[in-house]
Motif scaffolding. Sequence first.
Motif, PDB file in Angstrom:
ATOM      1  N   UNK A  21       0.833  -1.207   0.000  1.00 35.63           N
ATOM      2  CA  UNK A  21       0.000   0.000   0.000  1.00 35.63           C
ATOM      3  C   UNK A  21       0.865   1.254   0.000  1.00 35.63           C
ATOM      4  N   UNK A  22       1.900   1.286   0.840  1.00 33.25           N
ATOM      5  CA  UNK A  22       2.774   2.456   0.888  1.00 33.25           C
ATOM      6  C   UNK A  22       3.507   2.677  -0.418  1.00 33.25           C
ATOM      7  N   UNK A  23       4.060   1.601  -1.002  1.00 28.39           N
ATOM      8  CA  UNK A  23       4.781   1.728  -2.275  1.00 28.39           C
ATOM      9  C   UNK A  23       3.835   2.148  -3.396  1.00 28.39           C
ATOM     10  N   UNK A  24       2.615   1.629  -3.389  1.00 30.08           N
ATOM     11  CA  UNK A  24       1.645   1.973  -4.430  1.00 30.08           C
ATOM     12  C   UNK A  24       1.227   3.431  -4.344  1.00 30.08           C
ATOM     13  N   UNK A  25       1.099   3.950  -3.122  1.00 25.36           N
ATOM     14  CA  UNK A  25       0.742   5.366  -2.972  1.00 25.36           C
ATOM     15  C   UNK A  25       1.887   6.262  -3.440  1.00 25.36           C
ATOM     16  N   UNK A  26       3.128   5.833  -3.202  1.00 19.95           N
ATOM     17  CA  UNK A  26       4.267   6.589  -3.724  1.00 19.95           C
ATOM     18  C   UNK A  26       4.236   6.596  -5.243  1.00 19.95           C
ATOM     19  N   UNK A  27       3.940   5.443  -5.841  1.00 22.45           N
ATOM     20  CA  UNK A  27       3.857   5.365  -7.297  1.00 22.45           C
ATOM     21  C   UNK A  27       2.728   6.237  -7.827  1.00 22.45           C
ATOM     22  N   UNK A  28       1.563   6.196  -7.164  1.00 14.85           N
ATOM     23  CA  UNK A  28       0.436   7.017  -7.598  1.00 14.85           C
ATOM     24  C   UNK A  28       0.784   8.497  -7.540  1.00 14.85           C
ATOM     25  N   UNK A  29       1.501   8.901  -6.480  1.00  9.55           N
ATOM     26  CA  UNK A  29       1.902  10.299  -6.361  1.00  9.55           C
ATOM     27  C   UNK A  29       2.891  10.704  -7.431  1.00  9.55           C
ATOM     28  N   UNK A  30       3.874   9.836  -7.699  1.00 11.82           N
ATOM     29  CA  UNK A  30       4.873  10.117  -8.728  1.00 11.82           C
ATOM     30  C   UNK A  30       4.221  10.217 -10.107  1.00 11.82           C
ATOM     31  N   UNK A  31       3.290   9.295 -10.402  1.00 16.76           N
ATOM     32  CA  UNK A  31       2.594   9.338 -11.689  1.00 16.76           C
ATOM     33  C   UNK A  31       1.794  10.623 -11.840  1.00 16.76           C
ATOM     34  N   UNK A  32       1.100  11.012 -10.784  1.00 18.56           N
ATOM     35  CA  UNK A  32       0.291  12.229 -10.850  1.00 18.56           C
ATOM     36  C   UNK A  32       1.153  13.469 -10.953  1.00 18.56           C
ATOM     37  N   UNK A  33       2.402  13.405 -10.418  1.00 18.55           N
ATOM     38  CA  UNK A  33       3.290  14.565 -10.457  1.00 18.55           C
ATOM     39  C   UNK A  33       4.038  14.676 -11.784  1.00 18.55           C
ATOM     40  N   UNK A  34       3.832  13.714 -12.704  1.00 12.83           N
ATOM     41  CA  UNK A  34       4.453  13.760 -14.031  1.00 12.83           C
ATOM     42  C   UNK A  34       5.971  13.689 -13.980  1.00 12.83           C
ATOM     43  N   UNK A  35       6.524  12.937 -13.062  1.00  7.99           N
ATOM     44  CA  UNK A  35       7.971  12.750 -13.065  1.00  7.99           C
ATOM     45  C   UNK A  35       8.365  11.854 -14.242  1.00  7.99           C
TER      46      UNK A  35
END
Length: 679
Positions: A21-35
């Motif tokens: 869950x923690x890793x997936x939320x980091x991924x979701x945040x990174x994807x939304x931030x357009x890195x």
Amino acid sequence: MNAATALRPTLRLIHCLQRERGASCALAGIQAADCINISKCNENVRLARAATNAAVKAFYQCDDVLHHTSSFNAASELFSVRELVDGAKKENPDNTCDEGKYEFIHRVVKDYSSLISRVIKLYVFDIIDSSRMDNDHRIESESLLKLLLSFVELKESLGVERASLTGIMALGIKNSNANYDEVGDNSIRDQAPKSDALSLPFIINDVVMVVENQHRILSELEQNSGVNITEQTQDYDYDDQAVALDPNLLRLIGDSIKLSEEMRNLQDRIRKDFDMTRFQQGMTMEAFWSDITLYMDKLHSIELLLLEELDQCNDKLDDFDLLSLEKKVKCNLQPQAADSLLDSSKSNPISENVDLKEWEINLYDVEFQRRIGRGAAGTTYLAKWTGQKVAVKCASMSELGLDGWRTELASLRQLHHPNIVRFLGAIYNPSPLTYCLVLEYCEEDLSNRLTKATPAGFILKVAHDIASGLFYLHQKCIIHRDIKPGNCLIQGNINAHYTAKLTDFGLAATIQNSTKGQELTAETGTYRYMSPQIIRHEPYDFSADVYSFALLMWELITRETPFEPLGQIEAAAASAIEHNRPPFPPGISLALKAVIERCWVDRPDDRMTVPSIIEWLENATNHLAKESIVWLDHPYGHAVYKTQKGVHASAKERRKKTTLLRNALFGKKKRNDTFDRMG
């Protein structure tokens, strides 16, 4: 069925799901931030999923788990949540709306959390619930299971916090040219999002509730282990009445639960002012992830250690009644259910004839700003709702907190008076489990104001306002039962127009429910202000509030706490057994002194009525000489204890009286902190 055997793969699965869950939320945040480069974050999610897959396989290979299988399919539910994470770009291809990005992270957290909560319900609480043990090992086994259940709750609470904050921090990385080599690379400082914390009600409100709930769990762990685990000290104070466990095990538990200084500072930063910008700028995501993950891993190790101890304690668990732990769970769940862990493990006031109807407010319509108060029954926050400042009182997840929430809700809905705090609505949220009252915001409470200078006329004005509110309550057949400065609010400009209002009706009762001769508990008021009849378990009525009001008036004059040199229980003994009252300061008007004395006289029938008090206050200028009014208007009051010495019994005598009263009221096994928390 061997519960310890079934719980091992279950706790492993929960641990892996929490990490995923923690890793997936980091991924979701990174994807939304357009890195641009998110390869390392994708790799972390891949590894987390691989570990979870192995845990799921081991989970379903356990015979005891299969014996307990319901219609709930953890693997199928997990697949649905992963599809949500993987489809982030498809659902929000433009990523132009900050609010939408935060809502997506919130959805990821909620979907994973509902899955984990159902696993905990069905395969932790219910497995233990269906197990029973023989009497020879009951005490030790109950202690171990209490600790284990609290560890499971604490760890899941921390997991939700980790996932939510990791997602926020990842979304804060807006540098599209950054080379994102790993989650939280020190070379990449998290940048604060353009919107502040108040634009993140979905995430922030959940985090606030989760962090506050952790304090309840830590207190429960302290009680169940008998170890002082909330203080940063290496010395442990064991309560031999609390548990029957190995002291070495308890010491290890105490060491594992203590938060690092960094984590304590982090939680204070979140809990007090919700300053996410400061949080993001003050810590890298790597540092945050490392600290909280290390802490959760330590808790998981203790979970497994407790299972080993449970195995050694009793290899064959048989007929153990979990009702003794107050954790009974009945699970008739459908796969679509998304209730929280606590929703099923605690009593639900909503189900007990509490109807919100017109008064219900959505948790996510409220924007929390900062904490403004805290007590045994809950925490109060300054917030915004429909564009106005409000006070949100969140009940603690305890019998005291939930009973207070229900009682106060029932009282406030029928109270409408300028000297009673105005009720705006109530919040019930199933996940995270939340019970709140939304009240009008008042600038400060009376206890805080009495530490500062006050204007002329303040004492008589406040006394009249509180007496008016009290009279209204009594007309409604309601006894407040906790009149004190901390439960009186000041609204408005203290140097212009202001009003004093009564608040905190968590201990209120109708006269019909306050049965004559009822034996009351320690939670019925505050000892320093409590009527002697309540302390002595004698019949009482509205005159109990009059006694407390007299001490309130005394404090308005002196700016000191009644019986200030004494502890709570010593103050109770002084008033109820020795019939003592606080001393008056030199210079007080004889007329005013007589009014207070008539209000706190020991015999209830001899006390003034509230209408007669109001009448006297309205005509105070006729009762008091001009010099007495000038004396009364001194901006800092007239202290008495600071000018007196040797007016109380010796420490040895006080301890003796304290012990006698404590044993008379609550028995020898009641701990002293029962009284201290009534502060």
